[in-house]
Design an enzyme around this catalytic site. Structure first.
Site, PDB file in Angstrom:
ATOM      1  CB  SER A  23      -0.725  -0.045   1.458  1.00 12.09           C
ATOM      2  OG  SER A  23      -1.918   1.088   1.168  1.00 12.09           O
ATOM      3  CG  ASP A  46       6.908   5.039 -11.221  1.00 13.25           C
ATOM      4  OD1 ASP A  46       7.869   3.912 -11.684  1.00 13.25           O
ATOM      5  OD2 ASP A  46       5.865   5.268 -11.416  1.00 13.25           O
ATOM      6  CE  LYS A  72      -4.514  -2.086   1.149  1.00 19.91           C
ATOM      7  NZ  LYS A  72      -4.415  -1.028   0.639  1.00 19.91           N
TER       8      LYS A  72
END
Length: 549
Positions: A292, A303, A317
């Site tokens: 999460s 990223d 998740k």
């Protein structure tokens, strides 16, 4: 076709679509009302005519839990008497003494004490057995959670009667309850002259402030490179993941986008504040239990090519929960959206919307995963958690280590060791000698524990198959010889797997003296992800090479 005809046909299509929508909506509302009426009348009949007395609250809670079980594990109902647990989960605060109590062999044992809490100040120790709480014998309160009995209003006293290893008579302790704050960063410090380490274990309301404070203090101590550890972190508040990511990426950078059924709730969250540091090299440690919010932070770092991820693939998740207020002070935590990190990928790994006939769920297959790109053009994939840039092998405990841990013998020996040794070296320096390890092995001789190795299990399966297929007579001599050869010996395993067992003991013992910080510091020398990060920081060309396309 004239423009007029096109407009008329278009208007007709919209009217038909609108009518169908209204019809479907009204039909759905009727089905909901019908189902609720059936449920209410059935519950009334049960309550009136069932042969035994029924507990209405318990029955309704059971039925709600069963209904939500068909959705996902994160959509949960909180009854009024569970609101305190919910508040602890989101804020990290509760009123109590700061001790974790567990059940072992029908005994209430103090398993951990948190630093700076009333429990630590009172002299309570890990391993103490709680016999009474305010004069009431704990074993007589089978319907009560011992941990909850210790909770109460701030500045109220709770009297504990405890049994301590090595002492005949019980101890009487009076502990003043206070607000206990479960820290999100249980440990941070310098690993060497230039590498700092932050252990981020949760995402409650103060997580970003704690991480910021840790970074500032470590930079003040000369930190030039950072290891951020989110292993075993189950996640928490979305805004904390955004704020922590914001510490290391430029202002106005996209952090996460949420998309769900309610269009008005869909939103792209960006970094709103100036960053704390855009240059410091970062290694983020992740494993299969990083989930999460922890995955958002790790995914954002990856990223934007802001740091290198090390460890094992994260949990996967990619779901967002929203809390809705219900009647009578109850709450519903409901999954309302999926989140997408800056590359555009959703890392949700399990498909809860399409269940198998038996009710089980499966992971999203590799064939359905889509490729995305990081800022520098590195390829990353959705649908399977966050894959580290440097993958390390997941720890695989040996059968003897699992048995000793599950039976509580590692814990029990640490209690014994703590009683017999008033002090030990600082956690980073603490090591068991070979003589002390041999004392542990001798202590185990009259203890009950056993285990079956995977090889022994496989031989058992082979023997069963041989008997079923009528080959047993032909190979029974070979099977017998193999069993003798691979059959485990406890003494032999204690010697063979000494490094692993010794590390487990050192970790547990250090915790009994120095609590969570001690357990963390003593683990540094046996931590493969930590070693990989430190080795990478010694080769900055390799570090920079990983972050390039």
């Amino acid at each position: 076709m004239t423009i007029r005809k096109k407009l008329l046909l278009g208007t007709s299509a919209l009217m038909i679509a609108g009518g169908l929508t209204a019809f479907n909506r009204d039909d759905r509302f009727f089905e909901i009302a019908r189902s609720l009426d059936i449920y209410a009348t059935m519950f009334k009949e049960l309550n009136m005519y069932y042969v035994d007395e029924v507990n209405p609250n318990r029955m309704v809670k059971t039925s709600i839990d069963a209904m939500l079980k068909n959705l996902d594990p994160y959509t949960n109902f909180f009854a009024e008497d569970e609101i305190e647990d919910y508040m602890t989960m989101t804020t990290g605060r509760y009123n109590g003494i700061g001790a974790l109590v567990g059940q072992r062999q029908n005994k209430s044992i103090v398993m951990m004490i948190y630093e700076g809490t009333p429990a630590e100040k009172s002299g309570l120790r890990i391993g103490d057995e709680i016999l009474k709480v305010d004069g009431v014998t704990v074993k007589d309160r089978k319907d009560a959670d011992p941990g909850k009995l210790l909770r109460g209003q701030t500045n109220t006293a709770v009297k504990l009667t405890v049994k301590r290893y090595g002492q005949k008579d019980p101890l009487e302790l009076t502990v003043m309850r206070d607000v206990v704050k479960m820290t999100n960063v249980p440990y941070y410090g310098m690993i060497n002259d230039e590498v700092g380490y932050i252990d981020l274990k949760d995402f409650t309301a103060t997580a970003a402030r704690e991480v910021r404070q840790a970074v500032v203090e470590l930079k003040g101590k000369g930190m030039k490179k950072l290891i951020l550890d989110v292993r075993e972190n189950p996640g928490g508040l979305l805004n904390m993941a955004i704020d922590i990511s914001n510490l290391f990426i430029p202002k106005d950078s996209e952090v996460v986008t949420t998309k769900g059924k309610v269009q008005e709730w869909n939103k792209t969250y960006t970094a709103l504040a100036p960053p704390l540091d855009l240059e410091i090299p970062i290694a983020v440690l992740v494993n299969s239990r990083s989930a999460s919010a922890a995955e958002i932070v790790a995914g954002v770092i990856q990223d934007y090519d802001r740091g290198v991820l090390i460890g094992q693939r994260s949990y996967g998740k990619g779901l967002v929960q929203t809390t809705r207020e219900l009647s009578f002070n109850t709450k519903l935590k409901i999954t309302t959206a999926k989140y997408y990190i800056p590359s555009g990928r959703c890392i949700q790994a399990i498909d809860y919307s399409h269940r198998n006939p038996d009710g089980s769920v499966g992971k999203i297959p590799d064939s359905l995963r889509t490729a995305f790109k990081t800022k520098s053009g590195r390829v990353v994939y959705d649908g399977g958690g966050v894959l580290p840039d440097l993958v390390t092998e997941e720890p695989n405990p040996t059968p003897i280590a699992l048995s000793l841990t599950n039976k509580g013998l590692i814990f029990d020996y640490a209690v014994k060791y703590r009683n017999e040794h008033p002090t030990i070296k600082p956690a980073r320096e603490f090591r068991l000698t070979d003589a002390e390890y041999n004392e542990f092995a001798n202590w185990l001789k009259d203890k009950e524990y056993d285990y079956t190795t995977q090889v022994e299990k496989d031989l058992g399966t082979l023997e069963a198959s041989a008997k079923k297929e009528k080959y047993f007579d032909q190979i029974q001599d070979q099977l017998k010889a193999l069993k003798t050869r691979v059959g485990h010996s406890k003494d032999a395993d204690l010697a063979t797997f000494k490094p692993e067992l010794k590390a487990l003991l050192e970790n547990e013992i250090a915790g009994h003296y120095y609590l969570q910080k001690g357990m963390k510091e003593v683990s540094f020398n046996n931590d493969p992800e930590m070693k990989a990060a430190l080795d990478l920081f010694k080769d900055m060309n390799k570090y920079r090479g990983i972050l390039k396309k």
